[in-house]
Design a protein around this motif. Structure first.
Motif, mmCIF file in Angstrom:
data_model
loop_
_atom_site.group_PDB
_atom_site.id
_atom_site.type_symbol
_atom_site.label_atom_id
_atom_site.label_comp_id
_atom_site.label_asym_id
_atom_site.label_seq_id
_atom_site.Cartn_x
_atom_site.Cartn_y
_atom_site.Cartn_z
ATOM 1 N N PHE A 63 0.936 -1.287 0.062
ATOM 2 C CA PHE A 63 0.010 -0.126 0.088
ATOM 3 C C PHE A 63 1.002 1.361 0.035
ATOM 4 O O PHE A 63 0.355 2.456 0.384
ATOM 5 C CB PHE A 63 -1.066 0.015 1.092
ATOM 6 N N LEU A 144 -6.213 2.680 -5.033
ATOM 7 C CA LEU A 144 -6.297 1.363 -4.567
ATOM 8 C C LEU A 144 -6.842 0.588 -5.832
ATOM 9 O O LEU A 144 -8.019 0.764 -6.042
ATOM 10 C CB LEU A 144 -6.735 1.051 -3.320
ATOM 11 N N ASN A 166 -13.179 2.333 -3.895
ATOM 12 C CA ASN A 166 -11.859 2.177 -4.286
ATOM 13 C C ASN A 166 -11.913 2.061 -5.826
ATOM 14 O O ASN A 166 -12.684 2.440 -6.337
ATOM 15 C CB ASN A 166 -11.114 1.042 -3.941
#
Length: 339
Positions: A63, A144, A166
């Motif tokens: 991430f 993401l 997302n």
């Protein structure tokens, strides 16, 4: 010793050869920088704690953790994974915990999505190593992307997964059907494609798949979701008819299919006398009589909060005298029915 332990749990150890991979970065951190080690616990507990620490490190690096503006206490070499969290409080003193959540010694929840953390990347398959995980909430991170890993739904304890807002892609993992404890799944507002057949897990009490690119028909097998109270499928590319099997879900209260113009055919009259309190069919090409929802005109009003359908204009597709909102294409008007 660390590699020997992790090799028992990692399918592809070649990822450790790529110095740019999150997996290499995680095991390198464990081996050369991390000083925390479990003490005074049984060997099998110690092993699982190290596996979970590795998994959470992979999540961190996958991430873009080194570039986070706030690290949520990740990578603290002096604390256990269960302490890798931070609280964010709003002006109204409403506080939420982001990061790792634990039940006992093991990871039971993962909550990320604070706008100021600056997360970017994909969800790694290593989340499947968190064998006690029950809840996942990773929301509203437009940087993401990538698929939803099947491994997440192979965790026996998984109960609730929220990945809304997302930019996730790919299809619904077939492993969803195997998650026997999964009661809630939210994948709203992503870029996912394919059919929705794999959502028909009888354990589900509710799911939200709106604002994606799902296509194909609504499977009759959704009628097997006997515990479902909430079904959200709006703003997709679904086609075909509305199966009457959904009307047989005795506890279903919320059904939204709006803005699926490929949905056609008559609305089954079996939906009358259901417990639906919210029904949204605007933006579809479903047709039929209001009796499918309301019963004959003049009948006692059903107990509901909102019904909306294509019942507006001079030639409405649906004659729905009890609808709270009547739409004609993009224009919807509140229907004055004395509510």
């Amino acid at each position: 010793l660390l590699k020997t332990l992790l090799e028992k749990h990692v399918d592809d150890v070649t990822v450790w050869d790529d110095s740019t991979s999150p997996q290499y970065q995680a095991i390198n951190f464990l081996a050369y920088e991390d000083t925390w080690r479990p003490t005074k616990v049984r060997e099998e507990v110690s092993d699982q704690l190290m596996v979970e620490r590795y998994a959470m490190l992979v999540v961190y690096f996958a991430f873009g953790g080194p570039n986070w503006s706030q690290e949520a206490a990740f990578l603290d070499i002096n604390t256990r994974v269960c302490d890798w969290q931070v609280q964010y409080c709003s002006w109204a003193n409403f506080c939420e915990t982001y990061g790792v959540l634990c039940s006992g010694q093991f990871v039971s929840g993962l909550a990320l999505g604070a706008e100021d953390i600056n997360i970017v990347g994909t969800i790694p398959t290593e989340v499947g190593l968190l064998s006690s995980l029950r809840t996942v909430s990773i929301e509203n991170i437009t940087s993401l992307s990538g698929p939803v890993p099947s491994e997440l739904f192979l965790i026996e304890t998984i109960e609730s997964v929220s990945l809304r807002g997302n930019r996730l892609t790919g299809t619904l993992p077939s492993a969803i059907l195997q998650a026997s404890n999964l009661f809630w799944l939210d994948l709203d507002e992503n870029l996912m494609t394919g059919t929705i057949d794999n959502i028909a897990n009888p354990a589900l009490e509710g799911f939200a798949l709106s604002n994606n690119l799902f296509s194909g028909s609504i499977p009759a097998s959704l009628g097997n979701l006997k515990e479902a109270t909430y079904i959200e499928l709006g703003i997709n590319q679904l086609t075909g008819s509305l199966p009457d099997s959904l009307s047989r879900i005795s506890g279903l209260e919320y059904l939204s299919l709006f803005k699926n113009p490929g949905l056609t055919g008559d609305i089954p009259t079996s939906y009358y006398n259901s417990l639906l309190t919210n029904l949204h069919l605007e933006g579809t090409n479903l047709t039929g009589l209001g009796e499918a929802f309301c019963g004959p005109e003049g009948s006692p009003l059903p107990e509901y909060e909102e019904y909306s359908a294509e019942c507006g204009g001079s030639t409405p597709r649906v004659e729905c005298w009890c609808c709270t909102d009547c739409c004609d294409g993009a224009v919807c008007l509140r229907n004055n029915i004395g509510l």
